[in-house]
Scaffold this motif. Structure first.
Motif, PDB file in Angstrom:
ATOM      1  N   GLU A  72       0.850  -1.180   0.000  1.00  0.00           N
ATOM      2  CA  GLU A  72       0.000   0.000   0.000  1.00  0.00           C
ATOM      3  C   GLU A  72       0.891   1.237   0.000  1.00  0.00           C
ATOM      4  OE1 GLU A  72      -2.092   0.413   3.805  1.00  0.00           O
ATOM      5  OE2 GLU A  72      -0.601  -0.937   4.678  1.00  0.00           O
ATOM      6  N   ASN A  73       0.352   2.373  -0.441  1.00  0.00           N
ATOM      7  CA  ASN A  73       1.146   3.594  -0.447  1.00  0.00           C
ATOM      8  C   ASN A  73       1.709   3.874   0.950  1.00  0.00           C
ATOM      9  OD1 ASN A  73       0.451   3.836  -3.110  1.00  0.00           O
ATOM     10  ND2 ASN A  73      -0.576   5.815  -2.902  1.00  0.00           N
ATOM     11  N   PHE A  74       2.987   4.250   0.986  1.00  0.00           N
ATOM     12  CA  PHE A  74       3.633   4.549   2.276  1.00  0.00           C
ATOM     13  C   PHE A  74       4.770   5.525   2.043  1.00  0.00           C
ATOM     14  CE2 PHE A  74       6.475   1.390   0.608  1.00  0.00           C
ATOM     15  CZ  PHE A  74       7.695   1.557   1.237  1.00  0.00           C
ATOM     16  N   ASP A  75       5.298   6.038   3.135  1.00  0.00           N
ATOM     17  CA  ASP A  75       6.385   7.005   3.099  1.00  0.00           C
ATOM     18  C   ASP A  75       7.718   6.257   3.016  1.00  0.00           C
ATOM     19  OD1 ASP A  75       8.325   8.973   3.601  1.00  0.00           O
ATOM     20  OD2 ASP A  75       7.003  10.084   4.949  1.00  0.00           O
ATOM     21  N   LEU A  76       8.421   6.390   1.898  1.00  0.00           N
ATOM     22  CA  LEU A  76       9.674   5.658   1.685  1.00  0.00           C
ATOM     23  C   LEU A  76      10.722   5.997   2.743  1.00  0.00           C
ATOM     24  CD1 LEU A  76      11.050   3.648  -0.283  1.00  0.00           C
ATOM     25  CD2 LEU A  76      11.991   5.639  -1.490  1.00  0.00           C
ATOM     26  N   ARG A  77      10.570   7.135   3.404  1.00  0.00           N
ATOM     27  CA  ARG A  77      11.545   7.500   4.440  1.00  0.00           C
ATOM     28  C   ARG A  77      11.537   6.508   5.598  1.00  0.00           C
ATOM     29  NH1 ARG A  77       9.944  13.814   4.343  1.00  0.00           N
ATOM     30  NH2 ARG A  77       7.925  12.776   4.286  1.00  0.00           N
ATOM     31  N   GLN A  78      10.476   5.722   5.740  1.00  0.00           N
ATOM     32  CA  GLN A  78      10.483   4.671   6.766  1.00  0.00           C
ATOM     33  C   GLN A  78      11.570   3.644   6.468  1.00  0.00           C
ATOM     34  OE1 GLN A  78       6.385   3.434   8.390  1.00  0.00           O
ATOM     35  NE2 GLN A  78       5.879   4.255   6.368  1.00  0.00           N
ATOM     36  N   MET A  79      11.774   3.334   5.185  1.00  0.00           N
ATOM     37  CA  MET A  79      12.848   2.423   4.795  1.00  0.00           C
ATOM     38  C   MET A  79      14.199   3.129   4.823  1.00  0.00           C
ATOM     39  SD  MET A  79      11.238   0.173   1.646  1.00  0.00           S
ATOM     40  CE  MET A  79      12.601  -1.025   1.624  1.00  0.00           C
ATOM     41  N   ILE A  80      14.233   4.343   4.314  1.00  0.00           N
ATOM     42  CA  ILE A  80      15.484   5.105   4.264  1.00  0.00           C
ATOM     43  C   ILE A  80      16.064   5.282   5.662  1.00  0.00           C
ATOM     44  CG2 ILE A  80      16.485   7.370   3.715  1.00  0.00           C
ATOM     45  CD1 ILE A  80      14.357   7.533   1.425  1.00  0.00           C
ATOM     46  N   ASP A  81      15.178   5.525   6.628  1.00  0.00           N
ATOM     47  CA  ASP A  81      15.611   5.790   8.008  1.00  0.00           C
ATOM     48  C   ASP A  81      15.727   4.528   8.858  1.00  0.00           C
ATOM     49  OD1 ASP A  81      15.645   8.461   7.332  1.00  0.00           O
ATOM     50  OD2 ASP A  81      13.648   8.874   8.153  1.00  0.00           O
ATOM     51  N   ALA A  82      15.622   3.347   8.200  1.00  0.00           N
ATOM     52  CA  ALA A  82      15.822   2.049   8.870  1.00  0.00           C
ATOM     53  C   ALA A  82      14.803   1.792   9.982  1.00  0.00           C
ATOM     54  CB  ALA A  82      17.256   1.926   9.411  1.00  0.00           C
ATOM     55  N   GLY A  83      13.558   2.183   9.735  1.00  0.00           N
ATOM     56  CA  GLY A  83      12.511   1.944  10.723  1.00  0.00           C
ATOM     57  C   GLY A  83      12.000   0.515  10.694  1.00  0.00           C
ATOM     58  N   GLN A  84      11.222   0.154  11.697  1.00  0.00           N
ATOM     59  CA  GLN A  84      10.482  -1.105  11.732  1.00  0.00           C
ATOM     60  C   GLN A  84       9.008  -0.751  11.610  1.00  0.00           C
ATOM     61  OE1 GLN A  84      11.367  -3.606  15.072  1.00  0.00           O
ATOM     62  NE2 GLN A  84      13.491  -3.903  14.492  1.00  0.00           N
ATOM     63  N   PHE A  85       8.308  -1.410  10.680  1.00  0.00           N
ATOM     64  CA  PHE A  85       6.916  -1.047  10.424  1.00  0.00           C
ATOM     65  C   PHE A  85       6.242  -2.201   9.683  1.00  0.00           C
ATOM     66  CE2 PHE A  85       9.747   0.460   7.158  1.00  0.00           C
ATOM     67  CZ  PHE A  85       9.130   0.154   5.966  1.00  0.00           C
ATOM     68  N   THR A  86       4.921  -2.154   9.613  1.00  0.00           N
ATOM     69  CA  THR A  86       4.136  -3.179   8.926  1.00  0.00           C
ATOM     70  C   THR A  86       3.237  -2.517   7.890  1.00  0.00           C
ATOM     71  OG1 THR A  86       4.129  -4.619  10.878  1.00  0.00           O
ATOM     72  CG2 THR A  86       2.446  -5.038   9.223  1.00  0.00           C
ATOM     73  N   LEU A  87       3.186  -3.134   6.705  1.00  0.00           N
ATOM     74  CA  LEU A  87       2.342  -2.648   5.615  1.00  0.00           C
ATOM     75  C   LEU A  87       1.563  -3.814   5.026  1.00  0.00           C
ATOM     76  CD1 LEU A  87       5.024  -0.562   3.664  1.00  0.00           C
ATOM     77  CD2 LEU A  87       3.195   0.394   5.078  1.00  0.00           C
ATOM     78  N   ASN A  88       0.374  -3.535   4.520  1.00  0.00           N
ATOM     79  CA  ASN A  88      -0.332  -4.524   3.717  1.00  0.00           C
ATOM     80  C   ASN A  88       0.190  -4.449   2.289  1.00  0.00           C
ATOM     81  OD1 ASN A  88      -1.950  -5.480   5.812  1.00  0.00           O
ATOM     82  ND2 ASN A  88      -3.499  -3.915   5.462  1.00  0.00           N
ATOM     83  N   ALA A  89       0.341  -5.617   1.658  1.00  0.00           N
ATOM     84  CA  ALA A  89       0.945  -5.633   0.324  1.00  0.00           C
ATOM     85  C   ALA A  89       0.371  -6.778  -0.500  1.00  0.00           C
ATOM     86  CB  ALA A  89       2.466  -5.779   0.438  1.00  0.00           C
TER      87      ALA A  89
END
Length: 199
Positions: A72-89
Motif C-alpha cells: 500500500e502507499n507509504f512514506d519511503l523514508r520509513q525504509m530510508i531511516d531504517a525503521g520497523q513497520f508493517t504494511l499490507n501488500a
C-alpha cells in the motif's frame, strides 16, 4: 524565525514496488529504484510474512520464479531511516508493472531490518566500469550492482564467496557474471532490470 521550505519538495509517500528474494529461509525485498527522486534509493530490507504465505513464497522462489511486492502507499523514508513497520501488500508472480499476475493479496508484511542503503549517485561509479556492493543475510552472500549513469542496470546476485574485486572494467551484467564464474565462484542471478535505466 522559521527557515524557508526547500523549493523542490519530493513526495516520499506513494507507490514503492519491490522484488522479493530469499537468503535460506529469510525473506528479503529490494526497492525498485528509479533515477528521479524520491525513488532514487537502492534499499534492501529483511521482511516477515505470515507463516503460510512465507512458506508459499519460499517455495516459489526456490523454483527461481520472480516475485514482486507492491505495498500500500507509504512514506519511503520509513525504509530510508531504517525503521520497523508493517504494511499490507500484494505479491505478484512476475513483475507487477510488466504483465505480472496478482498471486497473494493484502498480506501484512513486517519490515524488520535494513540490510543495505544507497542513494543513487553517479559519482560513486567510475565511467567505463561497473561496481558491486556486498551484503550477507542468513549466512548467504549477495552482490548488488551499484546503479550508475545511464545506461545502467539493477542486478542482485547470490554468490558462493566474495570475488577478488567488486569492480569490473568494460563490463555489463552478463560479462561481470562470467568473470565471477571464471574465478570459480558460483553465481545465481536473482534479479536484473535494465529498461528503467536505459538512455
Amino acid at each position: 524565525m522559521l527557515s524557508a521550505e526547500p523549493q523542490h519538495q519530493h513526495d516520499y509517500n506513494g507507490s514503492h514496488g519491490m522484488v522479493l528474494f530469499a537468503a535460506n529461509d529469510t525473506l528479503l525485498v529490494s526497492h525498485l529504484p528509479l533515477y528521479r527522486p524520491p525513488h532514487d534509493y537502492q534499499l534492501v530490507y529483511e521482511v516477515i510474512l505470515p507463516e503460510q504465505a512465507s512458506k508459499a513464497v519460499l517455495a516459489e522462489l526456490s523454483q527461481t520464479r520472480q516475485l514482486t511486492l507492491l505495498p500500500e502507499n507509504f512514506d519511503l523514508r520509513q525504509m530510508i531511516d531504517a525503521g520497523q513497520f508493517t504494511l499490507n501488500a500484494d505479491i505478484y508472480q512476475g513483475h507487477f508493472e510488466r504483465e505480472g499476475t496478482l498471486w497473494l493479496s493484502n498480506l501484512p508484511v513486517r519490515f524488520v531490518r535494513q540490510v543495505y542503503k544507497r542513494r543513487l549517485n553517479n559519482t560513486d561509479v567510475i565511467a567505463g566500469t561497473i561496481k558491486y556492493a556486498t551484503f550477507t543475510s542468513a549466512g548467504q552472500q549477495f552482490m548488488l550492482h551499484q546503479i550508475g549513469t545511464a545506461p545502467s542496470f539493477d542486478q542482485i546476485l547470490r554468490v558462493s564467496e566474495w570475488p577478488q574485486t567488486l569492480q569490473f572494467d568494460n563490463a555489463d551484467a552478463q560479462s561481470a557474471t562470467v568473470q565471477l564464474q571464471q574465478q570459480g565462484i558460483e553465481v545465481q542471478q536473482l534479479y536484473l532490470e535494465s529498461r528503467d535505466f536505459s538512455l
